[in-house]
Design a protein around this motif. Structure first.
Motif, short mmCIF file in Angstrom:
data_model
loop_
_atom_site.label_atom_id
_atom_site.label_comp_id
_atom_site.label_asym_id
_atom_site.label_seq_id
_atom_site.Cartn_x
_atom_site.Cartn_y
_atom_site.Cartn_z
N THR A 109 -4.69 -4.20 4.32
CA THR A 109 -5.52 -4.10 3.11
C THR A 109 -6.29 -5.39 2.95
O THR A 109 -5.71 -6.48 2.94
N SER B 50 0.84 -1.21 0.00
CA SER B 50 0.00 0.00 0.00
C SER B 50 0.87 1.25 0.00
O SER B 50 0.50 2.28 -0.59
N ILE C 78 -4.83 2.76 3.11
CA ILE C 78 -4.36 2.78 4.50
C ILE C 78 -3.06 1.98 4.61
O ILE C 78 -2.97 0.86 4.11
N ASP D 23 -3.94 -2.15 -5.84
CA ASP D 23 -3.30 -2.62 -4.61
C ASP D 23 -4.14 -3.80 -4.12
O ASP D 23 -5.35 -3.82 -4.30
MG LIG Z 1 -1.82 -2.86 2.22
#
Ligand SMILES: [Mg+2]
Ligand SMILES: Nc1nc2c(ncn2[C@@H]2O[C@H](COP(=O)(O)OP(=O)(O)OP(=O)(O)O)[C@@H](O)[C@H]2O)c(=O)[nH]1
Length: 456
Positions: free
Chosen positions: A257, A236, A249, A276
């Motif tokens: 995530t 991320s 985040i 992501d």
């Molecule tokens: Mg992540």
């Protein structure tokens, strides 16, 4: 066909910009424009294709709207083939609206979607295929689509290429029909093998184009770059670095995530979907496990995969299993967090598998540039590898090409049953007629112009 009304529309999208353009076309284009210009006589005297400064005004209230430039095009030497004027004003939506409103007040009507191009088609300034090329140029989002649209646009008489193919098929049909007559007299129907070559070569030509098209289609909706890897590796963090803001985040807790997150980014001028994904591990709960399933689906669909692993942790079994699964993929391997550890073991292991990894620290910005270069290179390479088809240059041609291919294939398969073969071939020729817009003409034209914007 001669249109009696005069149409006007903005030719640039609504929004604030340095300049905006408007167009008016039709028999009364010059008179209507003259009513909306303070220097009426100057406008009337200005020769065609000569750019001149004027003040645009409201024809009723005489209110000044904007200082503009205007160019006249006299029929038939214009885009539509009619009398036309193009205006350039300051690019504020309010100004554009005012000028447009003035033209309507003075007698023009609002143009429908693609109506200028439709008139160009009706007045034979362009053919159906040029109209499709214009649409392609306006709509293209990727290099592949751009090159296809350009090829169609600059092909000169593209329709003649299709007509040649049609003639080739008609020749074959004539052969088969001759043969039916001739053989029937002798009581048997069996076409000779050596006559087949011509049609086989047409089939091969379409087949080669369909293969090129397939490649284009896989990236038509934009390249997908997927960031994947074990939990807590910095995926991320990388995603945020590339998109340029804290979209996802980032947290020191592994498994942050859970769902896939995507953003469109521009890489070397190409629109790319960056994704992501949830860290891959044996999930601790159902939600995390679902996240991992989604990550794996994204890996499958990725054109470029960025595998992120952390330098300060050994490879887990789950990660190694995954690594081997996607070895065939276009993958960039990153060993992140080299500020914490060199990650020697990981480099060594990957070396034994002939995998070259980039050591990086997203936190301390070590090798970020090298990574961005590598991503850029891969995106460019994928776009470079695209071969532009000869004939199947857009979605409509692709669809027709596919049916044509099937009909010709069936013709060849039934070559020994001449009457059946002739029927398949006739239906192939019908597809070509549709391609040329000889049949379903209105439908095809409507479909093409549905995709145009107002003012084109
Ligand atoms: Mg992540
Ligand atoms: N020391 C160091 N820490 C980093 C680096 N990159 C990311 N981190 C930290 O590592 C932790 C995890 O980062 P994330 O970007 O959330 O990792 P992730 O791979 O998305 O993790 P999951 O979503 O849980 O799978 C955060 O505390 C980051 O600040 C780096 O280069 N060096």
């Amino acid at each position: 066909m001669i249109e009696t009304d005069t149409i006007a529309a903005p030719a640039t999208p609504r929004g604030k910009s340095a300049l905006a353009a408007l167009r008016i076309s039709g028999p009364a284009a010059f008179q209507i424009t003259a009513r909306c210009i303070q220097e009426k006589i100057l406008f009337e005297k200005t020769p065609a294709r000569y750019i001149q400064l004027f003040i645009a005004k409201d024809p009723i209230t005489e209110k000044t709207i904007d200082q503009i430039t205007a160019v006249k095009y006299s029929s038939p030497r214009s885009f539509t083939g009619e009398d036309m004027v193009e205006f350039f004003c300051h690019g504020g939506p309010f100004i554009v609206n005012e000028i447009h409103h003035a033209l309507i007040t003075a007698g023009a009507r609002l143009a429908k979607k693609g109506e200028f191009t439709r008139r160009a088609l009706l007045n034979r300034k362009i053919d159906l295929m040029k109209a499709e090329a214009i649409r392609g140029l306006i709509e293209c989002n990727s290099e592949a689509e751009f090159l296809c649209a350009q090829k169609l646009y600059y092909s000169g008489n593209f329709a003649s290429k299709i007509r040649n193919m049609r003639e080739g098929l008609i020749e074959q049909l004539a052969k088969i029909e001759n043969f039916i007559e001739f053989e029937e007299e002798q009581g048997g129907i069996k076409a000779r093998q050596d006559d087949k070559e011509g049609i086989v070569s047409i089939l091969k030509q379409i087949e080669a184009d369909l293969t090129k098209r397939e490649k284009i289609k896989t990236i038509e909706k934009g390249l997908r770059i997927v960031i994947a890897g074990p939990t807590n590796a910095g995926k991320s963090t990388l995603f945020n670095t590339i998109v340029g803001y804290n979209r996802a985040i980032v947290h020191s807790k592994p498994g942050t995530t859970r769902d896939t997150i995507s953003e469109t980014v521009l890489i070397k001028g190409h629109e790319v979907l960056l994704i992501d994904s949830a860290g891959i591990r044996d999930g601790t709960d159902d939600i995390e496990r679902e996240g991992v399933v989604r990550s794996k689906e994204e890996i499958e669909k990725a054109h470029i995969l960025i595998w992120v692993t952390a330098a300060d942790r050994p490879f887990e079994e789950e990660e190694l299993k995954e690594l081997m699964n996607f070895k065939h993929k276009n993958t960039i391997y990153l060993i992140n967090k080299i500020d914490k550890s060199e990650g020697k073991e990981k480099h060594f292991y990957l070396d034994t598998k002939k995998i070259k990894a980039i050591g990086i620290s997203l936190k301390n910005h070590i090798n970020n540039e090298q990574l961005m270069d590598e991503i850029g290179k891969r995106v460019e390479q994928i776009n470079k590898d695209i071969e532009v088809p000869d004939l199947l240059l857009n979605a409509r041609y692709d669809e027709i090409g596919r049916s044509l291919y099937n009909e010709i294939k069936l013709t060849i398969e039934h070559w020994d049953r001449a009457e059946v073969a002739a029927n398949y071939l006739k239906s192939g020729i019908t597809k070509i007629d549709e391609w040329l817009g000889k049949t379903n003409t209105e439908d095809i034209i409507n479909k093409i112009f549905d995709g145009f914007c107002i003012g084109k």
